[in-house]
Each structure stands twice: as structure tokens, then as C-alpha cells.
Design a protein around this motif. Structure first.
Motif, PDB file in Angstrom:
ATOM      1  N   PRO A  89      25.094  -5.774  17.147  1.00  0.00           N
ATOM      2  CA  PRO A  89      26.109  -4.737  16.664  1.00  0.00           C
ATOM      3  C   PRO A  89      25.687  -3.430  16.854  1.00  0.00           C
ATOM      4  O   PRO A  89      26.198  -2.416  17.023  1.00  0.00           O
ATOM      5  CB  PRO A  89      26.424  -5.331  15.448  1.00  0.00           C
ATOM      6  N   LEU A  90      24.246  -3.170  16.463  1.00  0.00           N
ATOM      7  CA  LEU A  90      23.693  -2.064  15.931  1.00  0.00           C
ATOM      8  C   LEU A  90      23.859  -1.092  17.471  1.00  0.00           C
ATOM      9  O   LEU A  90      23.866   0.284  17.220  1.00  0.00           O
ATOM     10  CB  LEU A  90      22.369  -2.079  15.606  1.00  0.00           C
ATOM     11  N   LYS A  91      23.761  -1.488  18.440  1.00  0.00           N
ATOM     12  CA  LYS A  91      23.598  -0.801  19.840  1.00  0.00           C
ATOM     13  C   LYS A  91      24.860  -0.410  20.230  1.00  0.00           C
ATOM     14  O   LYS A  91      25.264   0.480  21.115  1.00  0.00           O
ATOM     15  CB  LYS A  91      23.122  -1.930  20.812  1.00  0.00           C
ATOM     16  N   GLY A  92      26.225  -0.816  19.691  1.00  0.00           N
ATOM     17  CA  GLY A  92      27.419  -0.102  19.813  1.00  0.00           C
ATOM     18  C   GLY A  92      28.014  -0.456  21.200  1.00  0.00           C
ATOM     19  O   GLY A  92      28.816   0.312  21.786  1.00  0.00           O
ATOM     20  N   VAL A  93      27.608  -1.727  21.854  1.00  0.00           N
ATOM     21  CA  VAL A  93      28.391  -1.952  23.193  1.00  0.00           C
ATOM     22  C   VAL A  93      29.815  -2.002  23.332  1.00  0.00           C
ATOM     23  O   VAL A  93      30.536  -1.684  24.242  1.00  0.00           O
ATOM     24  CB  VAL A  93      27.846  -3.206  23.591  1.00  0.00           C
ATOM     25  N   ASP A  94      30.446  -2.355  22.135  1.00  0.00           N
ATOM     26  CA  ASP A  94      31.855  -2.106  21.852  1.00  0.00           C
ATOM     27  C   ASP A  94      32.337  -1.021  22.141  1.00  0.00           C
ATOM     28  O   ASP A  94      33.623  -0.708  22.786  1.00  0.00           O
ATOM     29  CB  ASP A  94      32.462  -2.966  20.443  1.00  0.00           C
ATOM     30  N   VAL A  95      31.809   0.230  21.494  1.00  0.00           N
ATOM     31  CA  VAL A  95      32.152   1.373  21.858  1.00  0.00           C
ATOM     32  C   VAL A  95      32.123   1.889  23.306  1.00  0.00           C
ATOM     33  O   VAL A  95      32.994   2.567  23.844  1.00  0.00           O
ATOM     34  CB  VAL A  95      31.199   2.468  21.033  1.00  0.00           C
ATOM     35  N   LEU A  96      30.958   1.365  23.881  1.00  0.00           N
ATOM     36  CA  LEU A  96      30.763   1.682  25.138  1.00  0.00           C
ATOM     37  C   LEU A  96      31.798   0.889  26.131  1.00  0.00           C
ATOM     38  O   LEU A  96      32.381   1.610  27.087  1.00  0.00           O
ATOM     39  CB  LEU A  96      29.191   1.076  25.697  1.00  0.00           C
ATOM     40  N   LEU A  97      32.128  -0.394  25.960  1.00  0.00           N
ATOM     41  CA  LEU A  97      33.281  -0.900  26.559  1.00  0.00           C
ATOM     42  C   LEU A  97      34.591  -0.241  26.223  1.00  0.00           C
ATOM     43  O   LEU A  97      35.470  -0.162  27.362  1.00  0.00           O
ATOM     44  CB  LEU A  97      33.302  -2.382  26.230  1.00  0.00           C
ATOM     45  N   HIS A  98      34.998   0.350  25.293  1.00  0.00           N
ATOM     46  CA  HIS A  98      36.143   1.008  24.902  1.00  0.00           C
ATOM     47  C   HIS A  98      36.155   2.163  25.992  1.00  0.00           C
ATOM     48  O   HIS A  98      37.262   2.794  26.423  1.00  0.00           O
ATOM     49  CB  HIS A  98      36.461   1.374  23.575  1.00  0.00           C
ATOM     50  N   ALA A  99      35.134   3.018  25.918  1.00  0.00           N
ATOM     51  CA  ALA A  99      34.822   4.186  26.719  1.00  0.00           C
ATOM     52  C   ALA A  99      35.131   4.087  28.278  1.00  0.00           C
ATOM     53  O   ALA A  99      35.767   4.794  28.904  1.00  0.00           O
ATOM     54  CB  ALA A  99      33.312   5.021  26.419  1.00  0.00           C
ATOM     55  N   LEU A 100      34.408   2.788  28.619  1.00  0.00           N
ATOM     56  CA  LEU A 100      34.748   2.516  29.863  1.00  0.00           C
ATOM     57  C   LEU A 100      36.152   2.117  30.214  1.00  0.00           C
ATOM     58  O   LEU A 100      36.449   2.703  31.477  1.00  0.00           O
ATOM     59  CB  LEU A 100      33.850   1.162  30.134  1.00  0.00           C
ATOM     60  N   CYS A 101      36.773   1.482  29.392  1.00  0.00           N
ATOM     61  CA  CYS A 101      38.316   1.418  29.659  1.00  0.00           C
ATOM     62  C   CYS A 101      39.118   2.647  30.091  1.00  0.00           C
ATOM     63  O   CYS A 101      39.886   2.837  30.773  1.00  0.00           O
ATOM     64  CB  CYS A 101      38.755   0.610  28.383  1.00  0.00           C
ATOM     65  N   GLN A 102      38.726   3.577  29.138  1.00  0.00           N
ATOM     66  CA  GLN A 102      39.184   4.914  29.069  1.00  0.00           C
ATOM     67  C   GLN A 102      38.886   5.670  30.402  1.00  0.00           C
ATOM     68  O   GLN A 102      39.768   6.290  31.200  1.00  0.00           O
ATOM     69  CB  GLN A 102      38.838   5.706  27.870  1.00  0.00           C
ATOM     70  N   VAL A 103      37.516   5.728  30.781  1.00  0.00           N
ATOM     71  CA  VAL A 103      37.147   6.264  31.950  1.00  0.00           C
ATOM     72  C   VAL A 103      37.788   5.643  33.119  1.00  0.00           C
ATOM     73  O   VAL A 103      38.120   6.355  34.351  1.00  0.00           O
ATOM     74  CB  VAL A 103      35.629   6.482  31.988  1.00  0.00           C
ATOM     75  N   SER A 104      37.722   4.516  33.352  1.00  0.00           N
ATOM     76  CA  SER A 104      38.306   3.619  34.239  1.00  0.00           C
ATOM     77  C   SER A 104      39.445   4.115  34.855  1.00  0.00           C
ATOM     78  O   SER A 104      40.115   3.699  35.940  1.00  0.00           O
ATOM     79  CB  SER A 104      37.898   2.015  34.316  1.00  0.00           C
ATOM     80  N   LYS A 105      40.445   4.705  33.794  1.00  0.00           N
ATOM     81  CA  LYS A 105      41.844   4.934  34.357  1.00  0.00           C
ATOM     82  C   LYS A 105      41.973   6.132  35.066  1.00  0.00           C
ATOM     83  O   LYS A 105      42.745   6.377  35.736  1.00  0.00           O
ATOM     84  CB  LYS A 105      42.209   5.305  32.732  1.00  0.00           C
ATOM     85  N   THR A 106      40.785   7.032  35.412  1.00  0.00           N
ATOM     86  CA  THR A 106      40.812   8.110  36.168  1.00  0.00           C
ATOM     87  C   THR A 106      39.774   8.205  37.195  1.00  0.00           C
ATOM     88  O   THR A 106      39.730   9.100  37.842  1.00  0.00           O
ATOM     89  CB  THR A 106      40.805   9.548  35.453  1.00  0.00           C
ATOM     90  N   ALA A 107      38.749   7.185  37.133  1.00  0.00           N
ATOM     91  CA  ALA A 107      37.499   7.304  37.910  1.00  0.00           C
ATOM     92  C   ALA A 107      37.159   5.872  38.359  1.00  0.00           C
ATOM     93  O   ALA A 107      37.452   4.861  37.457  1.00  0.00           O
ATOM     94  CB  ALA A 107      36.484   8.001  37.104  1.00  0.00           C
ATOM     95  N   ALA A 108      36.552   5.566  39.535  1.00  0.00           N
ATOM     96  CA  ALA A 108      35.977   4.070  39.818  1.00  0.00           C
ATOM     97  C   ALA A 108      34.659   4.150  39.262  1.00  0.00           C
ATOM     98  O   ALA A 108      33.788   5.051  39.193  1.00  0.00           O
ATOM     99  CB  ALA A 108      35.842   4.263  41.152  1.00  0.00           C
ATOM    100  N   VAL A 109      34.393   3.132  38.309  1.00  0.00           N
ATOM    101  CA  VAL A 109      33.144   3.185  37.768  1.00  0.00           C
ATOM    102  C   VAL A 109      32.798   1.744  37.319  1.00  0.00           C
ATOM    103  O   VAL A 109      33.595   0.897  37.258  1.00  0.00           O
ATOM    104  CB  VAL A 109      33.218   3.845  36.463  1.00  0.00           C
ATOM    105  N   GLU A 110      31.374   1.083  37.302  1.00  0.00           N
ATOM    106  CA  GLU A 110      30.959   0.178  37.020  1.00  0.00           C
ATOM    107  C   GLU A 110      29.961   0.006  36.027  1.00  0.00           C
ATOM    108  O   GLU A 110      29.082   0.865  35.817  1.00  0.00           O
ATOM    109  CB  GLU A 110      30.389  -0.632  38.356  1.00  0.00           C
ATOM    110  N   LEU A 111      29.889  -0.948  35.210  1.00  0.00           N
ATOM    111  CA  LEU A 111      28.978  -0.806  34.071  1.00  0.00           C
ATOM    112  C   LEU A 111      27.919  -2.210  34.132  1.00  0.00           C
ATOM    113  O   LEU A 111      28.261  -3.166  34.437  1.00  0.00           O
ATOM    114  CB  LEU A 111      29.497  -0.877  32.890  1.00  0.00           C
TER     115      LEU A 111
END
Length: 228
Positions: A167-189
């Protein structure tokens, strides 16, 4: 000069240490020896204070830190806490919080990994002892950027996370950010980790967010593989 480095990695089995050859403690020991310093590396559970040392440097809040803090000897005691859970308020154990305070008040110098951590420590100890910022060492020569290896620029942007799935690493925040970014750009994590504690949880979250096909749960990689 003779320095004693106390750290958890030194008490691990050889198979574990071979897999984790590059840690803050091992890099520090290697470079001190290269400068002609005599270095003893000791596990927390095996550490015994001795006047034969010129400096004792303890990493992490564990038995070695408590033992050194309670010592009546006069050997300088340097402490690197690595306790981000305590510093950020994630730690719930009152015992660990009290032990952390005790060690901070007994040591002679502190090493912080960032300026923000240093400010926290200086405020806590009221600037009573020196706090020096030394970020965790990275062997830069092992991680040289190879532009040719990145291929065509028209492919999806590749994002790399290296850490533990806790939990301390905040991967959930990263995944939510990926969701937002992927709406306008092609991206892989790409997620690289040794502790898979929450892998299933994050797979489920990525599926719920509709980005599971964009997330690669790589797991552990060795140094050379990670550099590539």
C-alpha cells in the motif's frame, strides 16, 4: 578507520543476498572498502557493540538499532532509518513509533534519503545532532540509457515502476493515473517488484479501470535485465 555496518540484508541467506546484490548497505560497504576503510557487515540479530569500532552505522529500525541506542559505550552511532511508513504516518504500531523516537534521540548523527526526510528529522530532534542527506546509491554505470533499444518513437510510451506491491507505494494511484492518460495517449505500464503481496488486488483494479491490457506484471528482474 574501522566501521561496523548493521543491516537486515547481512542476515539473509546467501540465495537472497545473491538476488539482492545491490542494496544501500552493500553499496556503502563496497565503496568504503574501496577507499581503504575496514568494514564489518553485521546482521541486526548478531550485532554486539564494541569499542574496537570507530563508527557504527545502523540501517533500519530493528534489534541492532535498539541495541546500539541502549549501549553505554562512546562509539559514534550513525542511523539511517529507511522508515517511510513512520515518516508518512502509515505506521500503526505504537511500539515501533516509540522505538523509533528512542533511537533518534540516542544516535549521534542521522542520514536522510531526501531533503523532505531531513526536515522531518531535524524538526523532531530540534537540530540537536547533524542530519546529512545522502540519497540511496544507484550504480549509474549499470543503468546507462540505450536510445537504440527503445525502438520506434511511434509505439506506445512505456512507463516503468520498480518497487514493492504494498500500500505504501501507491500503485493504486498509478493505475488510476494510467486510466486517465490512456484516454488521450497510447501507453503501457511495466510493474517490476519482488514483493507480490497485492498483485491480485492490483490486477483486479486494472481490470475494473479497463487498463489490464496495458499493464504488465513483470515480477522480479535481475540488475542487467532491469537495466535493459
Amino acid at each position: 578507520m574501522k566501521v561496523c555496518l548493521v543491516g537486515g540484508v547481512f542476515g539473509k541467506p546467501q540465495a537472497y543476498r545473491a538476488k539482492h546484490a545491490l542494496t544501500p548497505e552493500t553499496i556503502l560497504a563496497e565503496n568504503l572498502r574501496a577507499k581503504g576503510v575496514i568494514v564489518d557487515t553485521v546482521a541486526h540479530a548478531e550485532f554486539v557493540p564494541s569499542p574496537t569500532y570507530d563508527v557504527v552505522h545502523v540501517h533500519h529500525l530493528a534489534t541492532g538499532a535498539i541495541t546500539m541506542a541502549a549501549s553505554t559505550g562512546r562509539v559514534p552511532f550513525v542511523f539511517t532509518t529507511h522508515e517511510t511508513a513512520i515518516l508518512t504516518g502509515y505506521e500503526q504500531s505504537l511500539v515501533r513509533k516509540m522505538a523509533h523516537r528512542y533511537v533518534l534521540r540516542q544516535c549521534d548523527a542521522l542520514v536522510a534519503l531526501s531533503e523532505r526526510e531531513a526536515r522531518y528529522l531535524r524538526d523532531f530532534i530540534h537540530n540537536r545532532i547533524p542530519v546529512t542527506v545522502i540519497p540511496n546509491g544507484i550504480p549509474a554505470e549499470r543503468f546507462l540509457l540505450n536510445a537504440a533499444a527503445h525502438g520506434p518513437t511511434d509505439r506506445p510510451r512505456r512507463l516503468l515502476f520498480v518497487g514493492q506491491l504494498i500500500p505504501l507505494k501507491g500503485v493504486d494511484v498509478l493505475l488510476h493515473a494510467l486510466c486517465q492518460v490512456s484516454k488521450t495517449a497510447a501507453v503501457e505500464l511495466f510493474l517490476v517488484y519482488q514483493n507480490a503481496q497485492l498483485e491480485k488486488h492490483y490486477r483486479d483494479l486494472a481490470r475494473q479501470l479497463g487498463v489490464l491490457d496495458k499493464v504488465h506484471f513483470v515480477g522480479f528482474l535481475g540488475v542487467e535485465e532491469l537495466a535493459a
